[in-house]
Design a protein around this motif. Structure first.
Motif, PDB file in Angstrom:
ATOM      1  N   TYR A   1       0.892  -1.316  -0.401  1.00  0.00           N
ATOM      2  CA  TYR A   1       0.218  -0.300   0.128  1.00  0.00           C
ATOM      3  C   TYR A   1       1.008   0.988   0.279  1.00  0.00           C
ATOM      4  N   GLN A   2       2.127   1.427   0.529  1.00  0.00           N
ATOM      5  CA  GLN A   2       2.537   2.266   0.878  1.00  0.00           C
ATOM      6  C   GLN A   2       3.382   2.999  -1.017  1.00  0.00           C
ATOM      7  N   GLN A   3       3.887   1.531  -1.122  1.00  0.00           N
ATOM      8  CA  GLN A   3       3.947   1.918  -2.875  1.00  0.00           C
ATOM      9  C   GLN A   3       3.151   2.472  -3.511  1.00  0.00           C
ATOM     10  N   ILE A   4       1.591   1.826  -3.288  1.00  0.00           N
ATOM     11  CA  ILE A   4       0.621   2.289  -4.297  1.00  0.00           C
ATOM     12  C   ILE A   4       0.491   4.050  -3.617  1.00  0.00           C
ATOM     13  N   LEU A   5       0.499   4.099  -3.081  1.00  0.00           N
ATOM     14  CA  LEU A   5       0.246   5.128  -2.140  1.00  0.00           C
ATOM     15  C   LEU A   5       1.303   6.400  -3.551  1.00  0.00           C
ATOM     16  N   ALA A   6       2.589   6.278  -2.404  1.00  0.00           N
ATOM     17  CA  ALA A   6       3.658   6.946  -2.944  1.00  0.00           C
ATOM     18  C   ALA A   6       3.530   7.332  -4.531  1.00  0.00           C
ATOM     19  N   SER A   7       2.804   6.547  -5.403  1.00  0.00           N
ATOM     20  CA  SER A   7       2.889   6.196  -6.277  1.00  0.00           C
ATOM     21  C   SER A   7       1.850   7.373  -7.138  1.00  0.00           C
ATOM     22  N   LEU A   8       0.656   7.638  -6.234  1.00  0.00           N
ATOM     23  CA  LEU A   8      -0.091   8.573  -6.296  1.00  0.00           C
ATOM     24  C   LEU A   8      -0.084  10.336  -6.188  1.00  0.00           C
ATOM     25  N   PRO A   9      -0.516  10.720  -7.488  1.00  0.00           N
ATOM     26  CA  PRO A   9       0.069  12.783  -7.378  1.00  0.00           C
ATOM     27  C   PRO A   9      -1.131  13.103  -6.000  1.00  0.00           C
ATOM     28  N   SER A  10      -2.191  12.020  -5.788  1.00  0.00           N
ATOM     29  CA  SER A  10      -2.576  13.394  -5.059  1.00  0.00           C
ATOM     30  C   SER A  10      -2.395  13.529  -3.898  1.00  0.00           C
ATOM     31  N   ARG A  11      -2.756  14.684  -3.116  1.00  0.00           N
ATOM     32  CA  ARG A  11      -2.571  15.006  -2.264  1.00  0.00           C
ATOM     33  C   ARG A  11      -3.012  14.800  -0.853  1.00  0.00           C
TER      34      ARG A  11
ATOM     35  N   VAL B   1      -3.392  11.993  -0.301  1.00  0.00           N
ATOM     36  CA  VAL B   1      -2.969  10.457   0.288  1.00  0.00           C
ATOM     37  C   VAL B   1      -1.478  10.869   0.983  1.00  0.00           C
ATOM     38  N   ILE B   2      -0.582  11.535   1.117  1.00  0.00           N
ATOM     39  CA  ILE B   2       0.603  11.560   1.507  1.00  0.00           C
ATOM     40  C   ILE B   2       0.971  11.892   2.825  1.00  0.00           C
ATOM     41  N   GLN B   3       0.099  11.937   3.159  1.00  0.00           N
ATOM     42  CA  GLN B   3       0.164  11.915   5.365  1.00  0.00           C
ATOM     43  C   GLN B   3      -0.334  10.305   5.290  1.00  0.00           C
ATOM     44  N   ILE B   4      -1.300   9.680   4.694  1.00  0.00           N
ATOM     45  CA  ILE B   4      -1.563   8.187   4.803  1.00  0.00           C
ATOM     46  C   ILE B   4      -0.647   7.318   4.645  1.00  0.00           C
ATOM     47  N   SER B   5       0.089   7.722   3.763  1.00  0.00           N
ATOM     48  CA  SER B   5       1.605   7.358   3.090  1.00  0.00           C
ATOM     49  C   SER B   5       2.525   7.708   4.485  1.00  0.00           C
ATOM     50  N   ASN B   6       2.961   8.543   4.663  1.00  0.00           N
ATOM     51  CA  ASN B   6       3.184   8.969   6.195  1.00  0.00           C
ATOM     52  C   ASN B   6       3.283   7.983   7.009  1.00  0.00           C
ATOM     53  N   ASP B   7       1.851   7.759   7.092  1.00  0.00           N
ATOM     54  CA  ASP B   7       1.987   7.197   8.526  1.00  0.00           C
ATOM     55  C   ASP B   7       1.713   5.437   8.851  1.00  0.00           C
ATOM     56  N   LEU B   8       1.299   4.793   7.299  1.00  0.00           N
ATOM     57  CA  LEU B   8       1.804   3.795   7.155  1.00  0.00           C
ATOM     58  C   LEU B   8       3.395   3.128   7.336  1.00  0.00           C
TER      59      LEU B   8
ATOM     60  N   GLU C   1      -1.989   5.768 -15.662  1.00  0.00           N
ATOM     61  CA  GLU C   1      -2.626   6.993 -16.443  1.00  0.00           C
ATOM     62  C   GLU C   1      -3.435   7.012 -16.746  1.00  0.00           C
ATOM     63  N   ALA C   2      -3.975   4.926 -17.134  1.00  0.00           N
ATOM     64  CA  ALA C   2      -5.606   4.947 -17.784  1.00  0.00           C
ATOM     65  C   ALA C   2      -6.756   5.259 -16.288  1.00  0.00           C
ATOM     66  N   SER C   3      -6.251   4.760 -15.271  1.00  0.00           N
ATOM     67  CA  SER C   3      -7.252   5.420 -14.630  1.00  0.00           C
ATOM     68  C   SER C   3      -6.974   5.398 -12.744  1.00  0.00           C
ATOM     69  N   LEU C   4      -6.443   6.957 -12.911  1.00  0.00           N
ATOM     70  CA  LEU C   4      -5.794   7.496 -11.416  1.00  0.00           C
ATOM     71  C   LEU C   4      -7.247   7.633 -10.582  1.00  0.00           C
ATOM     72  N   TYR C   5      -8.031   7.606 -10.844  1.00  0.00           N
ATOM     73  CA  TYR C   5      -8.894   8.079  -9.642  1.00  0.00           C
ATOM     74  C   TYR C   5      -9.428   7.143  -9.199  1.00  0.00           C
ATOM     75  N   SER C   6      -9.545   5.894 -10.087  1.00  0.00           N
ATOM     76  CA  SER C   6     -10.092   4.708  -9.465  1.00  0.00           C
ATOM     77  C   SER C   6      -9.156   3.890  -8.996  1.00  0.00           C
ATOM     78  N   THR C   7      -7.565   4.568  -9.117  1.00  0.00           N
ATOM     79  CA  THR C   7      -6.920   3.119  -8.699  1.00  0.00           C
ATOM     80  C   THR C   7      -6.393   4.151  -7.214  1.00  0.00           C
ATOM     81  N   GLU C   8      -7.455   5.066  -6.981  1.00  0.00           N
ATOM     82  CA  GLU C   8      -6.692   5.587  -5.697  1.00  0.00           C
ATOM     83  C   GLU C   8      -8.338   5.614  -4.784  1.00  0.00           C
ATOM     84  N   VAL C   9      -8.974   4.995  -4.910  1.00  0.00           N
ATOM     85  CA  VAL C   9     -10.151   4.992  -4.779  1.00  0.00           C
ATOM     86  C   VAL C   9     -10.580   3.542  -4.099  1.00  0.00           C
ATOM     87  N   VAL C  10      -9.762   2.645  -5.307  1.00  0.00           N
ATOM     88  CA  VAL C  10     -10.327   0.976  -4.824  1.00  0.00           C
ATOM     89  C   VAL C  10      -8.577   0.993  -3.196  1.00  0.00           C
TER      90      VAL C  10
END
Length: 167
Positions: free
Chosen positions: A82-92, A94-101, A136-145
């Motif tokens: 999850y940390q690797q996935i969140l680190a690759s998301l450009p959304s702001r 998830v930054i704190q969640i990634s640090n918490d992980l 690239e294909a589904s940034l929003y869906s990846t973050e939500v899932v």
């Protein structure tokens, strides 16, 4: 005769004798509190409520689902993914969640060390190499899932910590 290291050790001895180990119960309580904090952060992101953690989404099979029984090493491995996935998301969001992980993984390592469980180093996963294409294909869906499944996994981990999981 060289006694320099011995004298240095003897000089440090009074300071070392005052150091106390952190009670393992406190580490376990801190771990549970951090899990609850991360779940709350995920709940605060409004768009994560639209997908069930059990729902299958084509192309996002690399995102871990729920596990019935989790050992400390499986928890660590899941959080690393999850940390690797969140680190690759450009959304702001998830930054704190990634640090918490990262902090949560450190606490799990302390729990494992208290049980004399060596946690193996988690390597970068091959399935995440294609993550860029999926993003690239589904940034929003990846973050939500990812956030939805992370929330479910964290709640499972919280239940498992009450049962004192094994290595």
């Amino acid at each position: 005769m060289r006694c320099g290291p011995l004298y240095r050790f003897l000089w440090l001895w009074p300071y070392l004798s005052y150091v106390e180990a952190v009670p393992i119960r406190k580490v376990q309580d801190d771990t549970k509190t951090l899990i609850k904090t991360i779940v709350t952060r995920i709940n605060d992101i409004s768009h994560t409520q639209s997908v069930s953690s059990k729902q299958r989404v084509t192309g996002l099979d690399f995102i871990p689902g729920l596990y019935p029984l989790l050992s400390l090493s499986k928890m660590d491995q899941t959080l690393a993914i999850y940390q690797q996935i969140l680190a690759s998301l450009p959304s702001r969001n998830v930054i704190q969640i990634s640090n918490d992980l990262e902090n949560l993984r450190d606490l799990l390592h302390l729990l494992a060390a208290s049980k004399s469980c060596p946690l193996p180093q988690v390597r970068a996963l091959e399935s995440l190499e294609s993550l860029g294409v999926v993003l690239e294909a589904s940034l929003y869906s990846t973050e939500v899932v990812a956030l939805s499944r992370l929330q479910g996994s964290l709640q499972d981990m919280l239940r498992q910590l009450d049962l004192s999981p094994g290595c």
